[in-house]
Motif scaffolding. Structure first.
Motif, PDB file in Angstrom:
ATOM      1  N   LEU A   1     -35.989  18.805  42.929  1.00 59.50           N
ATOM      2  CA  LEU A   1     -35.145  19.768  42.217  1.00 59.50           C
ATOM      3  C   LEU A   1     -33.739  19.205  42.017  1.00 59.50           C
ATOM      4  N   THR A   2     -33.162  19.432  40.847  1.00 62.69           N
ATOM      5  CA  THR A   2     -31.758  19.071  40.636  1.00 62.69           C
ATOM      6  C   THR A   2     -30.872  19.977  41.486  1.00 62.69           C
ATOM      7  N   SER A   3     -30.388  19.454  42.590  1.00 63.48           N
ATOM      8  CA  SER A   3     -29.461  20.241  43.417  1.00 63.48           C
ATOM      9  C   SER A   3     -28.098  20.341  42.757  1.00 63.48           C
ATOM     10  N   LYS A   4     -27.733  19.274  42.042  1.00 55.97           N
ATOM     11  CA  LYS A   4     -26.469  19.232  41.298  1.00 55.97           C
ATOM     12  C   LYS A   4     -26.590  18.182  40.219  1.00 55.97           C
ATOM     13  N   HIS A   5     -26.365  18.587  38.976  1.00 51.61           N
ATOM     14  CA  HIS A   5     -26.341  17.613  37.891  1.00 51.61           C
ATOM     15  C   HIS A   5     -24.895  17.189  37.639  1.00 51.61           C
ATOM     16  N   HIS A   6     -24.678  16.450  36.554  1.00 53.38           N
ATOM     17  CA  HIS A   6     -23.353  15.887  36.293  1.00 53.38           C
ATOM     18  C   HIS A   6     -22.293  16.958  36.034  1.00 53.38           C
TER      19      HIS A   6
ATOM     20  N   PHE B   1     -34.612  16.394  46.520  1.00 52.75           N
ATOM     21  CA  PHE B   1     -33.518  16.807  45.637  1.00 52.75           C
ATOM     22  C   PHE B   1     -32.969  15.646  44.830  1.00 52.75           C
ATOM     23  N   TYR B   2     -32.726  15.930  43.567  1.00 57.05           N
ATOM     24  CA  TYR B   2     -31.896  15.084  42.707  1.00 57.05           C
ATOM     25  C   TYR B   2     -30.446  15.433  43.014  1.00 57.05           C
ATOM     26  N   TYR B   3     -29.581  14.415  43.020  1.00 57.47           N
ATOM     27  CA  TYR B   3     -28.160  14.648  43.262  1.00 57.47           C
ATOM     28  C   TYR B   3     -27.349  13.667  42.416  1.00 57.47           C
ATOM     29  N   SER B   4     -26.436  14.179  41.619  1.00 61.26           N
ATOM     30  CA  SER B   4     -25.568  13.332  40.809  1.00 61.26           C
ATOM     31  C   SER B   4     -24.361  12.884  41.623  1.00 61.26           C
ATOM     32  N   LEU B   5     -24.173  11.573  41.705  1.00 66.83           N
ATOM     33  CA  LEU B   5     -23.016  11.047  42.431  1.00 66.83           C
ATOM     34  C   LEU B   5     -21.709  11.431  41.747  1.00 66.83           C
ATOM     35  N   TYR B   6     -21.709  11.379  40.447  1.00 63.77           N
ATOM     36  CA  TYR B   6     -20.443  11.677  39.761  1.00 63.77           C
ATOM     37  C   TYR B   6     -20.479  13.045  39.086  1.00 63.77           C
ATOM     38  N   GLU B   7     -19.303  13.536  38.714  1.00 71.45           N
ATOM     39  CA  GLU B   7     -19.164  14.815  38.017  1.00 71.45           C
ATOM     40  C   GLU B   7     -18.206  14.596  36.847  1.00 71.45           C
ATOM     41  N   TRP B   8     -18.687  14.887  35.649  1.00 74.70           N
ATOM     42  CA  TRP B   8     -17.923  14.586  34.447  1.00 74.70           C
ATOM     43  C   TRP B   8     -16.471  15.061  34.486  1.00 74.70           C
TER      44      TRP B   8
ATOM     45  N   THR C   1     -11.006   9.279  47.019  1.00 75.87           N
ATOM     46  CA  THR C   1     -10.924  10.560  47.727  1.00 75.87           C
ATOM     47  C   THR C   1     -12.098  11.450  47.357  1.00 75.87           C
ATOM     48  N   TYR C   2     -12.510  11.412  46.083  1.00 72.57           N
ATOM     49  CA  TYR C   2     -13.673  12.181  45.652  1.00 72.57           C
ATOM     50  C   TYR C   2     -14.896  11.786  46.485  1.00 72.57           C
ATOM     51  N   VAL C   3     -15.110  10.487  46.670  1.00 70.17           N
ATOM     52  CA  VAL C   3     -16.280  10.006  47.410  1.00 70.17           C
ATOM     53  C   VAL C   3     -16.229  10.433  48.867  1.00 70.17           C
ATOM     54  N   THR C   4     -15.084  10.242  49.518  1.00 71.49           N
ATOM     55  CA  THR C   4     -15.000  10.507  50.964  1.00 71.49           C
ATOM     56  C   THR C   4     -14.852  11.991  51.295  1.00 71.49           C
ATOM     57  N   ALA C   5     -14.143  12.741  50.448  1.00 71.86           N
ATOM     58  CA  ALA C   5     -13.862  14.146  50.767  1.00 71.86           C
ATOM     59  C   ALA C   5     -14.797  15.122  50.073  1.00 71.86           C
ATOM     60  N   HIS C   6     -15.489  14.676  49.045  1.00 64.01           N
ATOM     61  CA  HIS C   6     -16.333  15.587  48.265  1.00 64.01           C
ATOM     62  C   HIS C   6     -17.798  15.149  48.261  1.00 64.01           C
ATOM     63  N   MET C   7     -18.069  13.964  47.736  1.00 67.15           N
ATOM     64  CA  MET C   7     -19.445  13.545  47.498  1.00 67.15           C
ATOM     65  C   MET C   7     -20.242  13.343  48.784  1.00 67.15           C
TER      66      MET C   7
ATOM     67  N   TRP D   1     -32.892  11.805  45.503  1.00 67.80           N
ATOM     68  CA  TRP D   1     -33.020  11.097  44.227  1.00 67.80           C
ATOM     69  C   TRP D   1     -31.658  11.130  43.539  1.00 67.80           C
ATOM     70  N   THR D   2     -30.874  10.067  43.737  1.00 67.43           N
ATOM     71  CA  THR D   2     -29.517  10.054  43.191  1.00 67.43           C
ATOM     72  C   THR D   2     -29.490   9.543  41.750  1.00 67.43           C
ATOM     73  N   ASP D   3     -28.371   9.860  41.079  1.00 64.30           N
ATOM     74  CA  ASP D   3     -28.197   9.510  39.670  1.00 64.30           C
ATOM     75  C   ASP D   3     -26.691   9.502  39.392  1.00 64.30           C
ATOM     76  N   GLY D   4     -26.314   9.126  38.176  1.00 69.96           N
ATOM     77  CA  GLY D   4     -24.899   9.131  37.828  1.00 69.96           C
ATOM     78  C   GLY D   4     -24.117   8.039  38.527  1.00 69.96           C
ATOM     79  N   GLU D   5     -24.788   6.923  38.808  1.00 71.82           N
ATOM     80  CA  GLU D   5     -24.212   5.844  39.603  1.00 71.82           C
ATOM     81  C   GLU D   5     -23.479   4.808  38.775  1.00 71.82           C
ATOM     82  N   TRP D   6     -23.629   4.866  37.455  1.00 71.34           N
ATOM     83  CA  TRP D   6     -23.303   3.737  36.582  1.00 71.34           C
ATOM     84  C   TRP D   6     -21.810   3.484  36.371  1.00 71.34           C
TER      85      TRP D   6
END
Length: 467
Positions: free
Chosen positions: A141-146, A188-195, A206-212, A229-234
């Motif tokens: 399941l997509t737990s969080k998309h972009h 779960f699918y999980y997007s590393l980044y958020e548009w 800070t986004y990586v350490t405090a949020h992601m 299942w991660t995505d948004g890595e590019w």
């Protein structure tokens, strides 16, 4: 005391033996050499068929360009609605903007779609039944998309999740309980980044350490998923995402450490090189066509039943794969040593579209008869190279070889490299004519009438004791 000691020794011994398949006993270091040394848990390679679910706020507009809009496959994804709506460089920008202004008005913000994500028809038990009857062995399941909106009460997505806003329920938790209750694996699918996350745009570190990373750890700790299942890595290399640090925690200390499976989307340089399973998407690895690739590593093809992952109201029948096409795709991937992760895109009110249910039901019906040639099998090393023109495929399990025909043959089927074995046809009770000559076995397909035909899509001969 001796009895306790003996019991303890047996427990340690059994745990060690189990660890051979799950590798939970080894301590992994935060570098790719160590992370990549972890074996893929056996359950994944045995499962072969899973269900992907793309569901989120993008399911409210439920619109994306299609082939008729002259865009490539990556630009047909309705889950990219927000990005396409605001990015004039994307091929679907003009058509998406025109649709948005017509349907919702110029001043309608993407955030306002949260009001329409009502999910009043969402019944996780019903979904789990559909997936089980389809013959799937795992669900992602997509737990969080972009877009950053989460389907669980994430503290890092305060007031931008399915509990704080509509539908005011823990979608991820409800589905996990229903899916695991059926004996299926849940991930779960999980997007590393958020548009459009301001922190991501301002300060990635800070986004990586405090949020992601805290968000991913929360997801794993809450639900103990079998797949991440991660995505948004590019956008960045894996070092920037601190991927190996997270994976060392996941493999060493998380509640999922024993049997969790991850993919290869952990940095701009990692796909088909690092992580867990390798992934293809609509037969692509980035822009490279994978349809004839020889992939020695455990891998998985993901794709939609249509040409979008999220539900797309702009699609017509020609945008959907037929049941035969989907079964042929499953056979192709499994015969080449891979899995198929087939996507459904639910509607905003929580329904799996009927056409998707029909396709899944047909796959389940076929697998009930022919699943022995799919589940638990491996690629046959003597199989001829698979090409887009291949109509005869092979899988193996223990000492048995399976010959899968995606197109019926009225002429004999010749198998090189096999000199013995007992031949039967799955779902068919009649005798099969076989000729053996040297290192070659020839099968003459029987004459099938409608009342004895076991399948309308693909047919399987089993050669017991062939290997």
């Amino acid at each position: 005391m001796k009895r306790i000691f003996l019991k303890t020794c047996l427990t340690v011994l059994c745990g060690g033996l189990l660890g051979l398949s799950t590798s939970s006993a080894q301590q992994y270091q935060a570098n790719w050499a160590s992370i990549d040394s972890r074996p893929i848990p056996n359950w994944f390679e045995d499962a072969k068929f899973g269900i992907f679910i793309h569901w989120g706020l993008f399911s409210v507009p439920a619109w994306g360009p299609t082939a008729k809009n002259n865009v490539g496959i990556y630009d047909r994804y309705s889950e990219w609605y927000w990005q396409t709506l605001t990015n004039s460089k994307r091929p679907g920008y003009a058509s998406t903007l025109a649709f948005h202004e017509k349907a919702f008005g110029k001043d309608f913000k993407y955030q306002d779609f949260a009001k329409g994500f009502t999910c009043e028809m969402y019944d996780p038990s019903d979904w789990a039944n559909i997936f089980e009857n389809a013959g799937a062995k795992y669900v992602v399941l997509t737990s969080k998309h972009h877009e950053g909106y989460t389907l669980w009460p994430s503290a890092q997505a305060w007031n931008w999740n399915a509990v704080d806003l509509n539908p005011h329920r823990d979608i991820a938790g409800d589905l996990t309980k229903a899916v695991k209750g059926k004996g299926l694996r849940m991930g779960f699918y999980y997007s590393l980044y958020e548009w459009f996350n301001p922190l991501y745009k301002k300060d990635v570190d800070t986004y990586v350490t405090a949020h992601m990373i805290p968000q991913m750890k929360d997801l794993v700790t809450r639900y103990t998923p079998d797949i991440l299942w991660t995505d948004g890595e590019w956008d960045h290399p894996s070092e920037k995402w601190k991927s190996t640090e997270f994976l060392a925690w996941l493999y060493n200390d998380s509640p999922s450490k024993a049997e969790v499976v991850v993919n290869d989307r952990w940095g701009k340089e990692t796909r088909s090189k690092h992580g867990g399973i390798y992934t293809t998407e609509y037969d692509l690895v980035h822009d490279a066509n994978s349809s004839s690739m020889e992939i020695a590593h455990p891998w998985e093809e993901c794709r939609g039943i249509g040409s979008s992952f999220g539900y797309n109201r702009n699609e017509n029948l020609e945008d959907y794969s037929s049941s035969k096409q989907l079964i042929d795709i499953l056979i192709d991937k499994v015969a080449r040593g891979g899995n198929l992760l087939l996507n459904v895109g639910p509607t905003a009110d929580g329904r799996i579209p009927v056409i998707m249910q029909q396709r899944l039901a047909d796959m389940g019906k076929w697998l009930k008869i022919n699943g022995d040639a799919i589940y638990g099998t491996r690629k046959w090393e003597k199989s001829p190279k698979v090409t887009p023109e291949t109509k005869v495929f092979y899988t193996k399990k223990n000492k048995d070889l399976y010959v899968l025909l995606t197109q019926w043959k009225n002429t004999p089927v010749t198998i090189e490299g096999v000199s013995g074995g007992t031949v039967s046809m799955l779902g068919y009770n009649g005798a099969i004519k076989v000729q053996k000559k040297g290192n070659t076995l020839t099968i003459t397909p029987p004459v099938l009438t409608p009342d004895v035909n076991p399948s309308e899509y693909a047919w399987v001969f089993k050669i017991s004791g062939a290997l």
